[in-house]
Design a protein around this motif. Structure first.
Motif, PDB file in Angstrom:
ATOM      1  N   LYS A  96       6.652 -18.874  30.127  1.00 57.75           N
ATOM      2  CA  LYS A  96       7.181 -19.843  29.166  1.00 57.75           C
ATOM      3  C   LYS A  96       8.579 -19.443  28.709  1.00 57.75           C
ATOM      4  N   SER A  97       8.786 -18.144  28.538  1.00 57.92           N
ATOM      5  CA  SER A  97      10.096 -17.640  28.140  1.00 57.92           C
ATOM      6  C   SER A  97      11.134 -17.928  29.215  1.00 57.92           C
ATOM      7  N   PHE A  98      10.782 -17.728  30.494  1.00 54.62           N
ATOM      8  CA  PHE A  98      11.691 -18.015  31.592  1.00 54.62           C
ATOM      9  C   PHE A  98      12.077 -19.497  31.611  1.00 54.62           C
TER      10      PHE A  98
ATOM     11  N   ALA B 186       2.534  -5.317  33.249  1.00 47.13           N
ATOM     12  CA  ALA B 186       3.986  -5.179  33.132  1.00 47.13           C
ATOM     13  C   ALA B 186       4.549  -6.200  32.145  1.00 47.13           C
ATOM     14  N   CYS B 187       4.016  -7.409  32.176  1.00 51.89           N
ATOM     15  CA  CYS B 187       4.472  -8.431  31.229  1.00 51.89           C
ATOM     16  C   CYS B 187       4.111  -8.037  29.801  1.00 51.89           C
ATOM     17  N   ALA B 188       2.925  -7.502  29.640  1.00 53.72           N
ATOM     18  CA  ALA B 188       2.511  -7.058  28.303  1.00 53.72           C
ATOM     19  C   ALA B 188       3.424  -5.936  27.806  1.00 53.72           C
ATOM     20  N   ARG B 189       3.745  -4.996  28.696  1.00 51.27           N
ATOM     21  CA  ARG B 189       4.647  -3.902  28.334  1.00 51.27           C
ATOM     22  C   ARG B 189       6.023  -4.445  27.969  1.00 51.27           C
ATOM     23  N   ALA B 190       6.535  -5.405  28.765  1.00 48.49           N
ATOM     24  CA  ALA B 190       7.863  -5.982  28.501  1.00 48.49           C
ATOM     25  C   ALA B 190       7.884  -6.724  27.167  1.00 48.49           C
ATOM     26  N   LEU B 191       6.799  -7.428  26.868  1.00 53.51           N
ATOM     27  CA  LEU B 191       6.734  -8.159  25.604  1.00 53.51           C
ATOM     28  C   LEU B 191       6.667  -7.225  24.404  1.00 53.51           C
ATOM     29  N   SER B 192       6.215  -6.014  24.616  1.00 54.22           N
ATOM     30  CA  SER B 192       6.184  -5.055  23.513  1.00 54.22           C
ATOM     31  C   SER B 192       7.588  -4.570  23.168  1.00 54.22           C
ATOM     32  N   TYR B 193       8.520  -4.730  24.117  1.00 60.32           N
ATOM     33  CA  TYR B 193       9.912  -4.356  23.870  1.00 60.32           C
ATOM     34  C   TYR B 193      10.731  -5.506  23.299  1.00 60.32           C
ATOM     35  N   THR B 194      10.505  -6.725  23.826  1.00 64.12           N
ATOM     36  CA  THR B 194      11.305  -7.889  23.436  1.00 64.12           C
ATOM     37  C   THR B 194      10.492  -9.156  23.632  1.00 64.12           C
ATOM     38  N   PRO B 195      10.675 -10.159  22.766  1.00 66.29           N
ATOM     39  CA  PRO B 195       9.919 -11.410  22.930  1.00 66.29           C
ATOM     40  C   PRO B 195      10.433 -12.265  24.088  1.00 66.29           C
ATOM     41  N   SER B 196      11.620 -11.907  24.606  1.00 61.13           N
ATOM     42  CA  SER B 196      12.205 -12.677  25.713  1.00 61.13           C
ATOM     43  C   SER B 196      12.611 -11.741  26.844  1.00 61.13           C
ATOM     44  N   PRO B 197      11.654 -11.175  27.541  1.00 65.23           N
ATOM     45  CA  PRO B 197      11.995 -10.227  28.612  1.00 65.23           C
ATOM     46  C   PRO B 197      12.629 -10.939  29.805  1.00 65.23           C
ATOM     47  N   SER B 198      13.411 -10.199  30.561  1.00 65.34           N
ATOM     48  CA  SER B 198      14.029 -10.731  31.767  1.00 65.34           C
ATOM     49  C   SER B 198      13.218 -10.300  32.981  1.00 65.34           C
TER      50      SER B 198
END
Length: 269
Positions: free
Chosen positions: A178-180, A212-224
């Motif tokens: 959804k972010s993408f 990996a998506c869960a880990r990325a979301l823990s860093y930023t709400p809009s991961p690349s």
């Protein structure tokens, strides 16, 4: 025009000749009136000239008809002209809507002809794109032939397909997808990134993608996409989060815990 007086004179003659002939007639519809005028007009045009051979009709057939050209397929429309420089998304903006042009013209300045019905784009006086004009705000009008080859690969995909796939993987993947899709103004431009995320699942597995998506979301709400690729390459998705990490546990059989008084809840002399 050189023959303007002659043309005006003929108009006067025709008006007088036909109106005078019909002045005492009564008509109850425009079709009846037009039919009567056509008969008198044919009679006027086939009437022999007084000082030369032939008639107006024969002169038209022999001298003028061969020079005539067919009328345009559509009536003339007023147009507004403007210019624009084609941006990397190969779209132009007219009103509140966007329209595509061939991607080869990215960076070039084009002329835009806008009418009530059509949008036409010209480059060096050659028309390179044409669209039916839209008045309701909606998605950009993008023709497949205007897209680069790597963008055409994702024509079979759409927002619903990407979200359905992500939902089948897990909640974190769905949030990233959804972010993408919302990260760009033109949704179709995000399809390449969405497709790349799906390819990562083929390479690493859907389980690792979800982690990996869960880990990325823990860093930023809009991961690349690059964030997720890095997490997968370094194996960060395999590392447990701090909540689930191993913490030292007390050893021995203690039947009690230290209360508040032990940590200064009260003073003991």
């Amino acid at each position: 025009p050189k023959d303007k007086p002659s043309a005006e004179g003929t108009v006067g003659v025709i008006s007088t000749w036909i109106i005078a002939a019909l002045r005492n007639e009564k008509f109850f519809s425009f079709s009846e009136l037009n039919s009567a005028i056509q008969k008198k007009l044919l009679e006027f045009n086939t009437k022999p000239f007084q000082k030369k051979k032939g008639s107006r009709w024969s002169a038209f057939e022999e001298e003028e008809k061969s020079f005539l050209q067919p009328l345009p397929a559509s009536p003339y429309e007023m147009a507004v002209w403007s210019t624009a420089k084609i941006q990397p998304d190969y779209l132009i903006t007219v009103g509140k809507n966007k329209y595509s042009v061939p991607f080869e013209f990215i960076g070039h300045e084009v002329d835009i002809r806008t009418t009530s019905k059509t949008i036409e784009v010209f480059f060096q006086n050659n028309r390179i794109a044409s669209h039916i004009r839209k008045y309701e705000i909606g998605d950009p009008e993008i023709l497949p032939e205007h897209m680069p080859e790597n963008h055409r690969r994702y024509l079979a995909w759409n927002k619903e397909a990407f979200l359905a796939w992500a939902q089948g993987v897990g909640i974190a993947t769905l949030m990233v997808m959804k972010s993408f899709l919302s990260s760009v103004q033109v949704e179709q431009l995000s399809y390449k990134t969405c497709g790349a995320l799906m390819k990562l699942a083929d390479r690493y597995s859907v389980t690792r993608i979800e982690d990996a998506c869960a880990r990325a979301l823990s860093y930023t709400p809009s991961p690349s996409l690059k964030n997720i690729q890095t997490i997968l390459k370094t194996g960060q998705d395999k590392v447990k989060s701090e909540k689930n990490s191993d913490t030292p546990k007390p050893s021995g059989n203690y039947g009690f815990t230290r209360g508040a008084d032990y940590f200064g809840g009260g003073r003991h002399d």
